[in-house]
Design a protein around this motif. Sequence first.
Motif, PDB file in Angstrom:
ATOM      1  N   ASP A 158       0.825  -1.213   0.000  1.00  0.00           N
ATOM      2  CA  ASP A 158       0.000   0.000   0.000  1.00  0.00           C
ATOM      3  C   ASP A 158       0.859   1.264   0.000  1.00  0.00           C
ATOM      4  O   ASP A 158       0.464   2.289   0.523  1.00  0.00           O
ATOM      5  CB  ASP A 158      -0.946   0.005   1.200  1.00  0.00           C
ATOM      6  N   ILE A 159       2.021   1.175  -0.599  1.00  0.00           N
ATOM      7  CA  ILE A 159       2.955   2.307  -0.584  1.00  0.00           C
ATOM      8  C   ILE A 159       2.444   3.435  -1.478  1.00  0.00           C
ATOM      9  O   ILE A 159       2.493   4.609  -1.113  1.00  0.00           O
ATOM     10  CB  ILE A 159       4.360   1.877  -1.047  1.00  0.00           C
ATOM     11  N   THR A 160       1.926   3.090  -2.641  1.00  0.00           N
ATOM     12  CA  THR A 160       1.510   4.122  -3.603  1.00  0.00           C
ATOM     13  C   THR A 160       0.234   4.830  -3.194  1.00  0.00           C
ATOM     14  O   THR A 160      -0.051   5.932  -3.676  1.00  0.00           O
ATOM     15  CB  THR A 160       1.296   3.509  -5.000  1.00  0.00           C
ATOM     16  N   THR A 161      -0.543   4.209  -2.303  1.00  0.00           N
ATOM     17  CA  THR A 161      -1.850   4.769  -1.960  1.00  0.00           C
ATOM     18  C   THR A 161      -1.963   5.242  -0.516  1.00  0.00           C
ATOM     19  O   THR A 161      -2.758   6.128  -0.225  1.00  0.00           O
ATOM     20  CB  THR A 161      -2.957   3.730  -2.207  1.00  0.00           C
ATOM     21  N   VAL A 162      -1.186   4.652   0.397  1.00  0.00           N
ATOM     22  CA  VAL A 162      -1.329   4.961   1.816  1.00  0.00           C
ATOM     23  C   VAL A 162      -0.043   5.508   2.432  1.00  0.00           C
ATOM     24  O   VAL A 162      -0.038   6.563   3.058  1.00  0.00           O
ATOM     25  CB  VAL A 162      -1.787   3.712   2.609  1.00  0.00           C
ATOM     26  N   VAL A 163       1.058   4.779   2.262  1.00  0.00           N
ATOM     27  CA  VAL A 163       2.318   5.171   2.907  1.00  0.00           C
ATOM     28  C   VAL A 163       2.913   6.418   2.258  1.00  0.00           C
ATOM     29  O   VAL A 163       3.316   7.365   2.939  1.00  0.00           O
ATOM     30  CB  VAL A 163       3.340   4.012   2.870  1.00  0.00           C
ATOM     31  N   ARG A 170       5.225   6.547  -8.676  1.00  0.00           N
ATOM     32  CA  ARG A 170       4.413   5.493  -8.067  1.00  0.00           C
ATOM     33  C   ARG A 170       4.189   4.395  -9.093  1.00  0.00           C
ATOM     34  O   ARG A 170       3.717   4.660 -10.203  1.00  0.00           O
ATOM     35  CB  ARG A 170       3.080   6.052  -7.582  1.00  0.00           C
ATOM     36  N   ILE A 171       4.533   3.169  -8.700  1.00  0.00           N
ATOM     37  CA  ILE A 171       4.558   2.055  -9.647  1.00  0.00           C
ATOM     38  C   ILE A 171       3.865   0.842  -9.050  1.00  0.00           C
ATOM     39  O   ILE A 171       4.086   0.496  -7.883  1.00  0.00           O
ATOM     40  CB  ILE A 171       6.023   1.691 -10.004  1.00  0.00           C
ATOM     41  N   LEU A 172       3.045   0.171  -9.852  1.00  0.00           N
ATOM     42  CA  LEU A 172       2.495  -1.136  -9.506  1.00  0.00           C
ATOM     43  C   LEU A 172       3.254  -2.159 -10.333  1.00  0.00           C
ATOM     44  O   LEU A 172       3.135  -2.186 -11.561  1.00  0.00           O
ATOM     45  CB  LEU A 172       0.998  -1.210  -9.823  1.00  0.00           C
ATOM     46  N   ALA A 218      -3.908   2.540  -8.821  1.00  0.00           N
ATOM     47  CA  ALA A 218      -4.725   3.709  -8.508  1.00  0.00           C
ATOM     48  C   ALA A 218      -4.406   4.814  -9.506  1.00  0.00           C
ATOM     49  O   ALA A 218      -3.433   4.723 -10.281  1.00  0.00           O
ATOM     50  CB  ALA A 218      -4.430   4.175  -7.083  1.00  0.00           C
ATOM     51  N   ASP A 219      -5.197   5.862  -9.505  1.00  0.00           N
ATOM     52  CA  ASP A 219      -4.949   6.987 -10.411  1.00  0.00           C
ATOM     53  C   ASP A 219      -3.538   7.526 -10.203  1.00  0.00           C
ATOM     54  O   ASP A 219      -3.108   7.746  -9.064  1.00  0.00           O
ATOM     55  CB  ASP A 219      -5.962   8.112 -10.148  1.00  0.00           C
TER      56      ASP A 219
END
Length: 250
Positions: A158-163, A170-172, A218-219
Amino acid sequence: MEGRAVNTGPTEAVVASPGGAPAGAGEEPLVVAIDGPSGSGKSSVAKEVARRFGLAYLDTGAMYRALTWWCLEQGVDLTDAAAVAGAAAELPLEQGTDPDREVVVVGGTDVAAAIRGSRVTDAVSAVATNPGARAVLVARQQQVVAASGRRIVAEGRDITTVVAPDADARILLTADERARMARRGLQLGGEQDAERLHRQVVGRDAKDATVVDFTRAADGVVTVDSSELTVEQTVQAVIDVVVRAAGRPA
């Protein structure tokens, strides 16, 4: 890169350079956030990206594993949500941020190897899906990002969305099930049977997905599919995303 140790105990997080200044002091901030499922190659790719850009490295999964180890050692009932969250608040963890040297010490015990064993692996989802524990560890992870001088590659679920939703890049990082199973099997030295391996990879992802969505970007998050890529090709693909998103040459 100099070795860095981060005390993520309940009091403070400190990342220091040899001169005593915060790590990254005087350097331009660059935060790279990488999420993805088990076996997608997050750890090896994130470490190499950190090396290429001269950044610190944070393995948030190791933090959840360290908490799981601590709970097991302390006899904490993993089904008791409040007890696990309480253990997270008191977790005496020292975690390194040098991509070339893993340091995970809990209560004075080096657990870098133990947290990768089946005892922790089979239990970690019970901790990682605990909302109270997640809230505590997310706060600690954000401390580490700040203490690095915001020069860090952080990877997890959850790094890209929360942390670090405000990360420069930001990469998935994802891969198909076949590739992920094969990679995790190699990582474990080929010692796991197919059923156990499936449980550890696909089963854990299914459990963890109940509290955080790390299967869809996420966006503003760029997806990198590594199914047919080598490690070096995946590293280059991630570097390309960082260069485009943050305008920083490696």
